[in-house]
Design an enzyme around this catalytic site. Structure first.
Site, PDB file in Angstrom:
ATOM      1  N   THR A 175      33.634  31.886  -1.986  1.00 20.54           N
ATOM      2  CA  THR A 175      32.283  31.332  -1.872  1.00 20.54           C
ATOM      3  C   THR A 175      32.285  29.823  -2.076  1.00 20.54           C
ATOM      4  OG1 THR A 175      30.019  31.458  -2.684  1.00 20.54           O
ATOM      5  CG2 THR A 175      31.727  31.799  -4.315  1.00 20.54           C
ATOM      6  N   ARG A 176      31.292  29.163  -1.458  1.00 21.44           N
ATOM      7  CA  ARG A 176      31.072  27.729  -1.697  1.00 21.44           C
ATOM      8  C   ARG A 176      29.639  27.501  -2.170  1.00 21.44           C
ATOM      9  NH1 ARG A 176      28.900  27.329   3.771  1.00 21.44           N
ATOM     10  NH2 ARG A 176      27.650  25.550   3.140  1.00 21.44           N
ATOM     11  N   HIS A 232      24.527  38.637  -4.334  1.00 22.27           N
ATOM     12  CA  HIS A 232      25.987  38.476  -4.286  1.00 22.27           C
ATOM     13  C   HIS A 232      26.657  39.327  -5.364  1.00 22.27           C
ATOM     14  CE1 HIS A 232      24.412  34.546  -2.786  1.00 22.27           C
ATOM     15  NE2 HIS A 232      25.211  34.881  -1.790  1.00 22.27           N
ATOM     16  N   ARG A 253      28.897  37.867   6.943  1.00 24.46           N
ATOM     17  CA  ARG A 253      28.339  37.408   8.210  1.00 24.46           C
ATOM     18  C   ARG A 253      28.609  35.910   8.306  1.00 24.46           C
ATOM     19  NH1 ARG A 253      23.858  35.237  10.148  1.00 24.46           N
ATOM     20  NH2 ARG A 253      22.942  36.163  12.018  1.00 24.46           N
ATOM     21  N   HIS A 278      23.841  34.558  -6.509  1.00 19.50           N
ATOM     22  CA  HIS A 278      22.575  35.120  -6.969  1.00 19.50           C
ATOM     23  C   HIS A 278      22.762  36.635  -7.118  1.00 19.50           C
ATOM     24  CE1 HIS A 278      20.816  31.230  -6.457  1.00 19.50           C
ATOM     25  NE2 HIS A 278      21.156  31.182  -5.187  1.00 19.50           N
TER      26      HIS A 278
END
Ligand code: PPS
Length: 570
Positions: A197-198, A205, A291, A202
């Protein structure tokens, strides 16, 4: 320099020299030509040296580079989707030749590695953009990098690692592949699913990663990128503090957090394969692909660069060879009537699904509005609010521009006093004369020096703005180019309001408080703005003020009202 076999993750190529040899290399390197690495090259070198880029043993040579661009493979046939290249200036390349060794140093001159030069060539950067990223549109961060920032010559060759780059932040969370593999071994973890992740995490996730781990019957590695991400992303300091809060939401002993010093390319499907190879090197067995993984956003026509599921498809084609299993991302949504997150394709027609888009979330942060608990954790929201205060708590700059005698200083002073009265933030006035005395005393009024003067003002104002203060600048700033640079420097830090003091030159000349117009007309001052030097009228100032029609008090009041409308004061 060793290769060793691990229970999972395959062979790891660490490129560090043993300590004694590294010390000797440091001595020898004093005679080598040295290249000072860019921040992006330091990230690449770090992951080359620590084995995260195994099986690479250095920056790509020309034939591997061409092969990677064309077919995502090294000439050996091994799958490698993104070219890892060392770009240098023509001047530097002109002083070296194949067979020679060069030193690679960080920005303070510390020797990190040496490189035995095998190839030196001038790549066709736009062809690289097309072949690797499928585009030449510089809305794509990596295309923009190749077009505007890359050095023109590439050098390839084997790396001899001397020492890792120094980072002072979050040291305990930065791991090499062998360290992380060691930790997994110690914990007895055999199956590990990695989440790249970057962005801040929340609740959705957390749910999705937790589910992914359960489905794969695996432990979870939260593996965020802290090297370089997409321009405009939330800084990694804030994100890491957020991750630490979210980590507490997972059942104990199930999840680890580690930071990855990767310089992302936002290369969509190709980048996804690269991410998977890196995670395999870190000892993971599964990798979550969502996605539009590593998507760069939209092109100039507003179309996405890659299809939303291109990455998953490319992964599927190469899954066996990659030797790491894809866990496709399931979109999670919040169902109010069940008070829980479920996969979007598992909702029932009667369910009340709640949604908060990224844009809406950012708007609420910007404006200090409520962010519901079902969307994120209060501690995470608190961190984000601290890093991104609403406009009325951000810093801003009011940048006056106009002829000498137009009334800039008078209005700027009136504005300063009104803002001090309001008292919401500290105020600094950078008046033309004051700056010329304290910051720019050695400068004259040539175009070059005027631009430099404005650049200095812009730099100071951007620092003030970044730290939440108010900067009021009042130089003549006659050139549009310099004014645009200042705007570009300040807008990422907070508010910017160009204020054009449009008082006509006849009025300025008539006032002639300092007697300068008379001297300019008499030819005693050369290059005086408006007389024999240009003033480029601002095309789109936030506000224009003519002090021949408006008192300083009223002018300052109008500026305050505009600031209020923009949301910077209330
Ligand atoms: S610039 O172009 O923005 O760098 O100019 P700035 O630093 O604002 O100018 C500050 C004051 O310098 C006086 N001055 C001149 N102005 C324009 N052209 C020439 N050649 C010149 N020589 C001296 C002038 O008084 C400027 O102050 P203001 O407050 O604008 O009258």
């Amino acid at each position: 320099m060793g290769a060793f076999k691990e229970p999972h993750g395959g062979e790891l190529k660490e490129l560090y020299l043993p300590e004694r040899q590294a010390d000797e290399e440091k001595v020898k390197a004093k005679d080598y030509p040295s290249w000072d690495l860019t921040p992006r090259q330091i990230c690449d070198l770090d992951l080359l040296m620590n084995g995260a880029f195994s099986p690479l043993e250095g920056f790509l040579g020309q034939s591997d580079y061409e092969s990677v661009c064309d077919s995502m493979r090294l000439t050996s046939g091994v799958l490698w989707p993104v070219p890892i290249t060392l770009d240098v200036s023509e001047a530097f390349a002109g002083n070296i030749e194949a067979g020679k060794v060069i030193g690679l140093r960080d920005q303070e001159g510390v020797l990190l590695a040496t490189l035995e030069v095998s190839d030196i060539w001038t790549p066709d950067l736009m062809s690289e953009a097309q072949r690797v990223y499928g585009s030449q549109d510089d809305n794509h961060p990596s295309v923009a990098f190749l077009k505007h920032s890359s050095n023109p010559v590439y050098i390839g060759g084997r790396i001899r690692g001397v020492e890792p780059p120094t980072y002072y932040d979050f040291k305990l969370l930065r791991d090499t592949p062998s360290e992380l593999r060691g930790r997994f071994r110690k914990l007895g973890w055999r199956k590990i699913v990695a989440f790249q992740t970057r962005n801040p995490l929340h609740r959705a996730h957390q749910e999705l990663t937790f589910r992914a781990a359960r489905e794969a019957d695996a432990n979870l590695l939260i593996h965020p990128v802290v090297g370089m991400t997409k321009p405009g992303d939330i800084d990694h300091f804030t994100r890491v503090r957020c991750y630490e809060h979210v980590l507490n939401q997972y059942p104990e002993q199930t999840t680890q957090l580690s930071l990855l010093n990767l310089a992302m390319r936002m290369g969509g499907p190709r980048e996804t394969l690269w991410h998977a190879i890196i995670r395999k090197n870190y000892g993971c067995t599964h990798f979550i692909v969502g996605r539009d993984h590593a998507g760069p956003g939209n092109d100039k026509d507003g179309n996405p660069f890659y299809g939303p599921y291109d990455a998953q498809e490319l992964f599927k084609e190469h899954e066996e060879e990659l030797d790491i299993t894809m866990v496709p991302f399931k979109m999670m949504v919040y169902v109010e009537n069940k008070a829980e997150y479920v996969a979007a394709d598992e909702t029932e027609p009667t369910d009340k699904v709640l949604n908060l888009s990224g844009t809406e979330f950012r708007r609420r942060l910007q404006e200090g509005l409520d962010i519901p608990e079902w969307f994120s954790y209060p501690r995470v929201v608190e961190e984000l609010r601290r890093a991104h205060p609403p406009k009325h708590r951000q810093g801003f700059t009011v940048f006056f521009t106009g002829l000498s005698g137009s009334g800039k200083s008078t209005v700027a002073n009136a504005l300063m006093v009104k803002l001090l009265e309001d008292g919401s933030r500290p105020v600094t006035l950078l008046d033309g004369d004051i700056v010329r005395k304290h910051l720019s005393s050695e400068l004259n009024f040539s175009k070059e020096h005027r631009d430099l003067n404005i650049q200095r003002i812009g730099f100071v104002a951007s620092e003030i703005t970044k730290n939440g203060g108010i900067a009021i600048c009042a130089p003549i700033a006659p050139y549009a180019g310099a004014r645009r640079l200042v705007r570009d420097m300040i807008t990422p830090q907070g508010g910017f309001m160009e204020t054009y003091v449009s008082t006509p030159i006849e009025v300025c000349e008539q006032r002639d408080r300092k007697g300068l117009y008379a001297m300019a007309r008499a030819g005693k001052i050369k290059g005086f703005t408006g007389i024999d030097d240009p003033y480029e009228v601002p095309e789109n100032p936030e506000i224009a003020i003519d002090t021949s029609k408006l008192s300083a008090d009223l002018a300052a009041h109008r500026i305050l009202i505009t600031l209020e409308k923009l949301g910077y004061i209330r």
